[in-house]
Design a protein around this motif. Structure first.
Motif: not given
Length: 152
Positions: A56-60
């Motif tokens: 999720k952090v990578r996608d953000q």
């Protein structure tokens, strides 16, 4: 990896002083970029065991990168000269007058011999035969300019 095995174990990046080189604008940019880097490292270390949250952090971050690309392409593109003048704070003049230096020798000219001492020069001159006049056998003139022939 545990911090005690790192080379920079004594430095705490949160409290390390920021270099004051440059103007205040770039100092503020350095501070903000350090905070972003530390936040990214903190998130990675926090979610190292939870892969779903790390994704999720990578996608953000990918979404933020796309937003940054969109805003960057909307801006007017500056020429290379203008970008450097903005960074350095110096405007280069449009005309540059360059004078040709005097006394420049071309590539390859010059003697590639070692420098001889005065004593060595005198020794080499001692055994050398110099041209002499065929009439009076003296040095410094030839048979056309011989003073003995002028007298006659």
């Amino acid at each position: 990896m545990v911090d005690r095995w790192k080379r920079d174990v004594g430095l705490n990046p949160r409290t390390a002083p920021i270099s004051s080189f440059g103007n205040d604008k770039f100092l503020k940019v350095k501070e903000i970029s350090r905070e972003i880097t530390l936040a990214g490292e903190y998130l990675i270390n926090s979610y190292v065991t939870n892969v779903d949250e790390l994704i999720k952090v990578r996608d953000q971050m990918n979404i933020m990168i796309k937003q940054a690309d969109e805003t960057r392409y909307k801006r007017t593109h500056l020429s290379k000269r203008d970008r450097f003048s903005a960074i350095l704070g110096y405007d280069q003049p449009n005309e540059v007058s360059v004078r040709v230096p005097s006394g420049i020798k071309n590539k390859g000219c010059g003697s590639h011999k070692r420098i001889k001492s005065q004593k060595e020069i005198a020794i080499s001159r001692f055994g050398k035969k110099y041209r002499e006049c065929k009439v009076c056998h003296q040095q410094g003139h030839n048979s056309r300019t011989c003073p003995q022939l002028r007298e006659e």
